[in-house]
Motif scaffolding. Structure first.
Motif, short mmCIF file in Angstrom:
data_model
loop_
_atom_site.label_atom_id
_atom_site.label_comp_id
_atom_site.label_asym_id
_atom_site.label_seq_id
_atom_site.Cartn_x
_atom_site.Cartn_y
_atom_site.Cartn_z
N PRO A 167 0.82 -1.22 0.00
CA PRO A 167 0.00 0.00 0.00
C PRO A 167 0.85 1.27 0.00
O PRO A 167 0.52 2.22 0.70
N THR A 168 1.95 1.28 -0.74
CA THR A 168 2.82 2.44 -0.74
C THR A 168 2.13 3.64 -1.38
O THR A 168 1.18 3.50 -2.16
N ILE A 169 2.61 4.82 -1.06
CA ILE A 169 2.10 6.05 -1.63
C ILE A 169 3.27 6.83 -2.23
O ILE A 169 4.42 6.60 -1.88
N GLY A 170 2.95 7.72 -3.16
CA GLY A 170 3.98 8.57 -3.74
C GLY A 170 4.33 8.25 -5.17
O GLY A 170 5.19 8.92 -5.76
N TYR A 171 3.65 7.26 -5.77
CA TYR A 171 3.97 6.89 -7.15
C TYR A 171 3.76 8.08 -8.10
O TYR A 171 4.65 8.41 -8.90
N GLY A 172 2.61 8.74 -8.00
CA GLY A 172 2.33 9.87 -8.87
C GLY A 172 3.30 11.03 -8.66
O GLY A 172 3.69 11.72 -9.60
N THR A 173 3.71 11.22 -7.40
CA THR A 173 4.67 12.29 -7.09
C THR A 173 6.01 12.03 -7.77
O THR A 173 6.64 12.96 -8.30
N VAL A 174 6.45 10.78 -7.77
CA VAL A 174 7.73 10.46 -8.40
C VAL A 174 7.64 10.61 -9.92
O VAL A 174 8.61 11.03 -10.57
N ILE A 175 6.48 10.28 -10.50
CA ILE A 175 6.29 10.50 -11.93
C ILE A 175 6.45 12.00 -12.24
O ILE A 175 7.13 12.39 -13.21
N THR A 176 5.82 12.83 -11.43
CA THR A 176 5.96 14.28 -11.60
C THR A 176 7.40 14.72 -11.38
O THR A 176 7.91 15.62 -12.05
N LEU A 177 8.08 14.06 -10.44
CA LEU A 177 9.48 14.37 -10.17
C LEU A 177 10.36 14.07 -11.38
O LEU A 177 11.38 14.74 -11.59
N CYS A 178 9.97 13.09 -12.17
CA CYS A 178 10.71 12.82 -13.42
C CYS A 178 10.66 14.04 -14.32
O CYS A 178 11.66 14.41 -14.95
N GLY A 179 9.48 14.68 -14.40
CA GLY A 179 9.36 15.89 -15.19
C GLY A 179 10.12 17.05 -14.59
O GLY A 179 10.74 17.85 -15.31
N LEU A 180 10.07 17.17 -13.27
CA LEU A 180 10.81 18.23 -12.59
C LEU A 180 12.31 18.11 -12.84
O LEU A 180 13.01 19.11 -13.04
N SER A 181 12.80 16.88 -12.83
CA SER A 181 14.25 16.66 -12.92
C SER A 181 14.77 16.67 -14.35
O SER A 181 15.85 17.19 -14.62
N PHE A 182 13.99 16.09 -15.27
CA PHE A 182 14.53 15.86 -16.62
C PHE A 182 13.63 16.38 -17.74
O PHE A 182 13.92 16.16 -18.90
N GLY A 183 12.56 17.08 -17.39
CA GLY A 183 11.64 17.55 -18.42
C GLY A 183 11.96 18.91 -18.98
O GLY A 183 11.42 19.30 -20.02
N SER A 184 12.82 19.66 -18.31
CA SER A 184 13.13 21.02 -18.76
C SER A 184 14.63 21.19 -18.98
O SER A 184 15.43 20.78 -18.13
N PRO A 185 15.03 21.81 -20.07
CA PRO A 185 16.46 22.09 -20.30
C PRO A 185 17.05 23.04 -19.26
O PRO A 185 18.27 23.11 -19.12
N LEU A 186 16.18 23.76 -18.52
CA LEU A 186 16.68 24.67 -17.50
C LEU A 186 17.29 23.91 -16.32
O LEU A 186 18.14 24.44 -15.61
N ALA A 187 16.85 22.66 -16.12
CA ALA A 187 17.39 21.87 -15.02
C ALA A 187 18.80 21.37 -15.34
O ALA A 187 19.68 21.36 -14.47
N ALA A 188 19.00 20.94 -16.58
CA ALA A 188 20.31 20.45 -17.01
C ALA A 188 20.31 20.37 -18.53
O ALA A 188 19.26 20.10 -19.14
N PRO A 189 21.45 20.60 -19.17
CA PRO A 189 21.51 20.51 -20.63
C PRO A 189 21.14 19.10 -21.11
O PRO A 189 21.51 18.10 -20.50
N GLY A 190 20.41 19.04 -22.20
CA GLY A 190 20.02 17.76 -22.76
C GLY A 190 18.70 17.22 -22.26
O GLY A 190 18.21 16.21 -22.77
N ASN A 191 18.13 17.88 -21.27
CA ASN A 191 16.83 17.44 -20.76
C ASN A 191 15.72 17.77 -21.75
O ASN A 191 15.80 18.75 -22.49
N SER A 192 14.68 16.95 -21.74
CA SER A 192 13.53 17.19 -22.61
C SER A 192 12.34 16.42 -22.06
O SER A 192 12.49 15.51 -21.23
N LEU A 193 11.16 16.77 -22.54
CA LEU A 193 9.95 16.07 -22.10
C LEU A 193 10.00 14.60 -22.52
O LEU A 193 9.55 13.72 -21.78
N GLY A 194 10.53 14.35 -23.71
CA GLY A 194 10.63 12.96 -24.18
C GLY A 194 11.52 12.12 -23.29
O GLY A 194 11.20 10.96 -22.98
N TYR A 195 12.64 12.69 -22.87
CA TYR A 195 13.56 11.96 -22.00
C TYR A 195 12.93 11.69 -20.64
O TYR A 195 13.03 10.58 -20.09
#
Length: 249
Positions: free
Chosen positions: A66-94
């Motif tokens: 019964p763990t919780i936080g799955y959706g939050t980690v999915i969003t965290l993927c976007g926070l971490s790697f969805g924007s080039p502002l976070a790091a060069p080479g990042n993208s929504l596809g990645y």
């Protein structure tokens, strides 16, 4: 709850305490504080070579009930790697690729472990027997048996909690849900993760813009987000109605 063994009651109590602790932390931080906290985590993941692997492992772990936080980690993927502002080479596809990989691997792992556990010990657990003998459970099982992989796909698309859908599918007989059907249905629904990834990327850019004193999202991204949310809500409502209709047959 009364039918549970003393050990099971202790486990349920501990889970309830963990849920309560998470709720208190969220209330204490507030929306802005929570986003700032997640943004700090996203920066760490984005700058670490092990960031994608850690997120995938977290998604695998959080695919088990019964763990919780799955959706939050999915969003965290976007926070971490969805924007080039976070790091060069990042993208929504990645970011989507990382989220989809964790989703698929987590689903398969949880499915296999839960199925083995239920096949081995399910007959010894009274609450499992009661749930499986319930009218609603049997109706869902018959609906899946009639429609096969199509019903699996629809259940994945409807607003059914992800971790508990893994448990539900694992509890059904192997002839009702073979592993290939489960994998294909889960894979087919991974595009919906793009919404969470997109929101995560936009949130990171909004936080970054706030720090820099600039503006965040454009009108185009705002309309896109609105369209995606409305579309996802309509799809969820339609699939929920169809599943309800099928279980009443």
């Amino acid at each position: 709850y009364r039918a549970l063994s003393p050990r099971a009651k202790v486990v349920v109590g501990l889970i309830a305490l963990v849920y309560a602790a998470f709720t208190l932390v969220i209330i204490r931080l507030g929306p802005h504080g929570l986003l700032e906290w997640l943004a700090q985590f996203s920066t760490f993941f984005a700058q670490s070579s092990l960031g994608p692997l850690i997120l995938i492992l977290l998604l695998i772990l959080l695919s088990f009930p019964p763990t919780i936080g799955y959706g939050t980690v999915i969003t965290l993927c976007g926070l971490s790697f969805g924007s080039p502002l976070a790091a060069p080479g990042n993208s929504l596809g990645y970011a989507w690729f990382i989220a989809a990989s964790g989703c698929l691997l987590g689903s398969v792992t949880a499915f296999l472990v839960c199925r083995i556990a239920l096949d081995t010990h399910g007959a010894d657990w009274s609450w499992v027997r009661k749930v499986r003998q319930g009218k609603e459970w049997k109706a869902m099982e018959k609906a899946v048996e009639r429609k096969g992989w199509k019903m699996i796909l629809l259940i994945r698309l409807c607003p059914f909690p992800f971790v508990y859908s893994n448990l539900f599918f694992a509890s059904l007989r192997p002839e009702v849900i073979p592993m290939p059907f489960f994998v294909l249905a889960t894979l087919a629904t991974t595009p919906k993760l793009f919404l969470h990834v997109f929101i995560g990327a936009q949130t990171f850019e909004a936080i970054q813009a706030g720090r820099d004193g600039g503006e965040a999202a454009t009108h185009t991204s705002g309309w896109f987000r609105l369209f995606y949310v409305v579309g996802a809500s309509a799809l969820g409502a339609a699939t929920s109605w169809y599943i309800y209709h099928e279980t009443k047959k």
